[in-house]
Motif scaffolding. Sequence first.
Motif, PDB file in Angstrom:
ATOM      1  N   GLU A  30       0.997  -1.168  -0.123  1.00 12.31           N
ATOM      2  CA  GLU A  30       0.155  -0.071   0.081  1.00 12.31           C
ATOM      3  C   GLU A  30       1.026   1.332   0.177  1.00 12.31           C
ATOM      4  N   SER A  31       2.189   1.182   0.391  1.00 10.68           N
ATOM      5  CA  SER A  31       2.992   2.162   0.208  1.00 10.68           C
ATOM      6  C   SER A  31       3.696   2.250  -1.001  1.00 10.68           C
ATOM      7  N   GLY A  32       4.733   2.983  -1.197  1.00 11.88           N
ATOM      8  CA  GLY A  32       5.424   3.312  -2.439  1.00 11.88           C
ATOM      9  C   GLY A  32       6.753   2.269  -2.362  1.00 11.88           C
ATOM     10  N   ALA A  33       6.894   1.428  -1.517  1.00 17.88           N
ATOM     11  CA  ALA A  33       7.961   0.410  -1.275  1.00 17.88           C
ATOM     12  C   ALA A  33       7.843  -0.346  -2.450  1.00 17.88           C
ATOM     13  N   ALA A  34       9.191  -1.002  -2.881  1.00 17.05           N
ATOM     14  CA  ALA A  34       9.311  -1.887  -3.585  1.00 17.05           C
ATOM     15  C   ALA A  34       8.404  -3.076  -3.509  1.00 17.05           C
ATOM     16  N   ALA A  35       7.662  -3.979  -4.424  1.00 18.90           N
ATOM     17  CA  ALA A  35       6.971  -5.038  -4.173  1.00 18.90           C
ATOM     18  C   ALA A  35       7.855  -6.241  -4.179  1.00 18.90           C
ATOM     19  N   LEU A  36       7.534  -7.246  -3.186  1.00 20.25           N
ATOM     20  CA  LEU A  36       8.129  -8.563  -3.176  1.00 20.25           C
ATOM     21  C   LEU A  36       7.933  -9.308  -4.236  1.00 20.25           C
ATOM     22  N   SER A  37       8.851  -9.988  -5.106  1.00 19.94           N
ATOM     23  CA  SER A  37       8.325 -10.845  -6.288  1.00 19.94           C
ATOM     24  C   SER A  37       9.011 -12.041  -6.294  1.00 19.94           C
ATOM     25  N   VAL A  38       8.416 -13.038  -6.735  1.00 18.76           N
ATOM     26  CA  VAL A  38       9.101 -14.429  -6.767  1.00 18.76           C
ATOM     27  C   VAL A  38       8.428 -14.891  -8.193  1.00 18.76           C
ATOM     28  N   ALA A  39       9.337 -16.011  -8.523  1.00 21.84           N
ATOM     29  CA  ALA A  39       9.154 -16.684  -9.755  1.00 21.84           C
ATOM     30  C   ALA A  39       8.867 -18.200  -9.512  1.00 21.84           C
ATOM     31  N   ILE A  40       7.763 -18.894 -10.005  1.00 19.56           N
ATOM     32  CA  ILE A  40       7.582 -20.370  -9.926  1.00 19.56           C
ATOM     33  C   ILE A  40       7.941 -20.840 -11.205  1.00 19.56           C
ATOM     34  N   GLY A  41       8.976 -21.624 -11.419  1.00 20.93           N
ATOM     35  CA  GLY A  41       9.478 -22.268 -12.679  1.00 20.93           C
ATOM     36  C   GLY A  41       9.469 -23.460 -12.454  1.00 20.93           C
ATOM     37  N   ALA A  42       9.580 -24.299 -14.057  1.00 18.46           N
ATOM     38  CA  ALA A  42       9.707 -25.724 -14.001  1.00 18.46           C
ATOM     39  C   ALA A  42      10.451 -25.912 -15.354  1.00 18.46           C
ATOM     40  N   ASN A  43      10.894 -27.284 -15.535  1.00 15.66           N
ATOM     41  CA  ASN A  43      11.265 -27.843 -16.732  1.00 15.66           C
ATOM     42  C   ASN A  43      10.228 -28.197 -17.558  1.00 15.66           C
ATOM     43  N   ALA A  44       9.165 -27.622 -17.371  1.00 14.99           N
ATOM     44  CA  ALA A  44       7.895 -28.311 -18.136  1.00 14.99           C
ATOM     45  C   ALA A  44       6.880 -27.152 -18.120  1.00 14.99           C
ATOM     46  N   ARG A  45       5.606 -27.120 -18.689  1.00 17.60           N
ATOM     47  CA  ARG A  45       4.711 -26.246 -18.632  1.00 17.60           C
ATOM     48  C   ARG A  45       4.045 -26.027 -17.356  1.00 17.60           C
ATOM     49  N   VAL A  46       4.136 -24.969 -16.524  1.00 20.66           N
ATOM     50  CA  VAL A  46       3.465 -24.565 -15.422  1.00 20.66           C
ATOM     51  C   VAL A  46       2.278 -23.468 -15.474  1.00 20.66           C
ATOM     52  N   GLU A  47       1.162 -23.445 -15.190  1.00 19.42           N
ATOM     53  CA  GLU A  47       0.201 -22.628 -15.322  1.00 19.42           C
ATOM     54  C   GLU A  47      -0.582 -22.270 -14.182  1.00 19.42           C
ATOM     55  N   PRO A  48      -0.490 -21.016 -13.697  1.00 19.86           N
ATOM     56  CA  PRO A  48      -1.560 -20.799 -12.460  1.00 19.86           C
ATOM     57  C   PRO A  48      -2.710 -20.961 -12.675  1.00 19.86           C
ATOM     58  N   LEU A  49      -3.631 -21.556 -11.973  1.00 20.15           N
ATOM     59  CA  LEU A  49      -4.962 -21.748 -12.096  1.00 20.15           C
ATOM     60  C   LEU A  49      -5.928 -20.924 -11.170  1.00 20.15           C
ATOM     61  N   ARG A  50      -5.631 -21.069  -9.722  1.00 20.19           N
ATOM     62  CA  ARG A  50      -6.663 -20.084  -8.960  1.00 20.19           C
ATOM     63  C   ARG A  50      -5.991 -19.930  -7.597  1.00 20.19           C
ATOM     64  N   TRP A  51      -6.461 -19.075  -6.724  1.00 18.67           N
ATOM     65  CA  TRP A  51      -6.272 -18.763  -5.318  1.00 18.67           C
ATOM     66  C   TRP A  51      -7.074 -19.438  -4.464  1.00 18.67           C
ATOM     67  N   SER A  52      -6.737 -19.592  -3.209  1.00 15.47           N
ATOM     68  CA  SER A  52      -7.662 -20.181  -2.126  1.00 15.47           C
ATOM     69  C   SER A  52      -8.358 -19.031  -1.806  1.00 15.47           C
ATOM     70  N   GLU A  53      -9.429 -19.057  -1.083  1.00 13.70           N
ATOM     71  CA  GLU A  53     -10.132 -17.845  -0.663  1.00 13.70           C
ATOM     72  C   GLU A  53      -9.601 -16.934   0.266  1.00 13.70           C
ATOM     73  N   SER A  54      -8.639 -17.424   0.860  1.00 13.39           N
ATOM     74  CA  SER A  54      -7.779 -16.843   1.996  1.00 13.39           C
ATOM     75  C   SER A  54      -6.691 -16.022   1.256  1.00 13.39           C
ATOM     76  N   GLY A  55      -6.344 -16.556  -0.154  1.00 14.88           N
ATOM     77  CA  GLY A  55      -5.205 -15.689  -0.763  1.00 14.88           C
ATOM     78  C   GLY A  55      -3.929 -16.192  -0.388  1.00 14.88           C
ATOM     79  N   ASP A  56      -3.670 -17.224   0.491  1.00 18.27           N
ATOM     80  CA  ASP A  56      -2.340 -17.579   0.963  1.00 18.27           C
ATOM     81  C   ASP A  56      -1.849 -18.722   0.125  1.00 18.27           C
ATOM     82  N   ARG A  57      -2.721 -19.287  -0.579  1.00 19.27           N
ATOM     83  CA  ARG A  57      -2.361 -20.398  -1.613  1.00 19.27           C
ATOM     84  C   ARG A  57      -2.829 -20.507  -2.795  1.00 19.27           C
ATOM     85  N   LEU A  58      -1.802 -20.776  -3.761  1.00 13.88           N
ATOM     86  CA  LEU A  58      -2.211 -20.833  -5.140  1.00 13.88           C
ATOM     87  C   LEU A  58      -1.807 -22.088  -5.789  1.00 13.88           C
ATOM     88  N   LEU A  59      -2.885 -22.395  -6.218  1.00 16.48           N
ATOM     89  CA  LEU A  59      -3.006 -23.795  -7.097  1.00 16.48           C
ATOM     90  C   LEU A  59      -2.467 -23.771  -8.715  1.00 16.48           C
TER      91      LEU A  59
END
Length: 601
Positions: free
Chosen positions: A81-110
């Motif tokens: 919410e401030s102007g600080a730099a956002a934390l970013s991570v990359a999820i990668g693989a040696n195959a196709r990976v595709e984000p599908l959806r978040w949990s209701e709480s927003g703490d888990r990504l399938l």
Amino acid sequence: MRLFLSAILTALAPAPSGQEDRVGIEGFQVHVVANPDAQCYANRLMVDPASRRVVTWTSSRDLRDFDSTEPHHFEVTSLPESGAAALSVAIGANARVEPLRWSESGDRLLFRVEARGTGFYLADQQRVEAGPRMDPLWEEVRIEAIANGDLAFHQRPEALELLRRARADGAPRRALLTQGAGSATLLTFQWGNAFRLRAYAGAKRWNTGKNIAFTSAPLLMPGTTRVRQLGEQEAGRPFLPYALPFLDRRLGTIAGRFGISRVEPLRGSAIDLGRHFGQLAAITDVAANGATLFALVDLERERRIVRVRHGEIRSWRLCEKKQLPLPIPLPVENTLPVDMPVVRSEVQFGPGRGRAFATLYRPVHADGGLIVYFHGGPTIPYSLDAVPRDVREAAAKGKSILIVEYSGMQGGGRALSERLPRLGIAAYRQDVDQVMRWVARSPFRRRYLLVDSFGGVPGVLAARYHAALFDHMFFRVPALTLHSAEEMLQNREGFARNKVPPESQREFEASIYGGDAGRARFIADLRAEVGRLQPSSRLSFYFGSMDGASRPDDLPAQFRGHPTVMVVQSTHGMLANITEVERDIAMKMASENQKNKPGMQ
């Protein structure tokens, strides 16, 4: 050429370094990397239900691209919410990976790994773990996006029932599932039905009455029984060179559409982000969380995450554009120098539906020259980036460029799209005549015609009937006839592996040209026009030596051995030797400039 470039960028994007976590899923290695070196080519966006984190990745919207192995990574970025730099991570693989959806709480990504493997990204812990195996029925479709539900969404009875019904009706080509509390809607593009759309909701099923172009996006209005195409608008009202849907992931419904710089929610007023970020802003993707909208916006030198909530617009820089090193001499950085501002405006060529329209990019410090550009097609609109490559190249020469959207383009609405199978090449004759009337009345005194790929069709008509308007006409890998699907796709594997099988190409062409008879009529009419071309010092052709779609021998016999025909060692798009072609075009433009008096500024 745009499709090949996208495939190359995805294939050559460097894998993130500095691995922090790794887990095996379905025989593949998935890892998490903190603070990745983003290359700024993402074109998709997903937001968690709490609006704290966004996911960005690269994925084709081409219905024929169902066999693609991309993407190999996606990025999760927290939004401070401030102007600080956002934390970013990359999820990668040696195959196709595709984000599908978040949990209701927003703490888990399938996310999925290949066809059936899944994993969870635990956002608060910044690590991944293996997830449940996907139901085999999901192998029948490639999920485009899924709204919120429980973490075992792929096992829910209502979703499985829709999939069973879709499979019983015929194998779908691609599907979009939206899932709310106790309800689910499935939109499928039928492979065996000439790219028609079917929609399933509960016990109901709807079908589109006509074929749709493969880049079109469907919209199922909440509470209605009619499937509507998002391309159903009159060109320029409002100006949406492309119109794509976005989802509300809390309600599990499609919430609206977006165009080059506008977002149009189904409920509420349209939002013009071009007014906020400048004329060259281009919206790449949009997602909604209730009344809050998020957009991935492409600007001249960076990409930003934009949040619109209660009328307030906030944004954070996602990444700074950097040129990706390529093994071929192709400039891919779509930015403009600081001293080269460009103004973008809409051009309409006449009243009524189904008319060709265009985007004019004019440098503030222009030299009075105009490039009229017919890009490839026949269905894909061009204005998908803030600064398309040809705009940057034209601006560097001080030239304005008019990028024309002609018959077949989905972004102009259904009427424009349907004119090609209904009228054949006569649709392009009408489009070209309208464009050339505008060009003749324009203040530009030095004019050049530039065509690429399928743009060669309207380009040939312009050269046949309006050659006097131009100082020079440049044809880069022009479509001068339609070859067989096998010939057109040969030598493309290096740029777009597994992209388009011949069967898909034939089905696509049948829907574009009005069946086999329409395709044959189109070929005959096009060959007749090409056969009447004559060599000229103001007419230049460029071909790739390994190109199955555009060949020098498609020209009449009088062009054989003529110095205005150049062949470079490359495939369609001439990616490997485009610098040689661009140098020849620049030299000829400069030569024509010296022959003529300066035009209006």
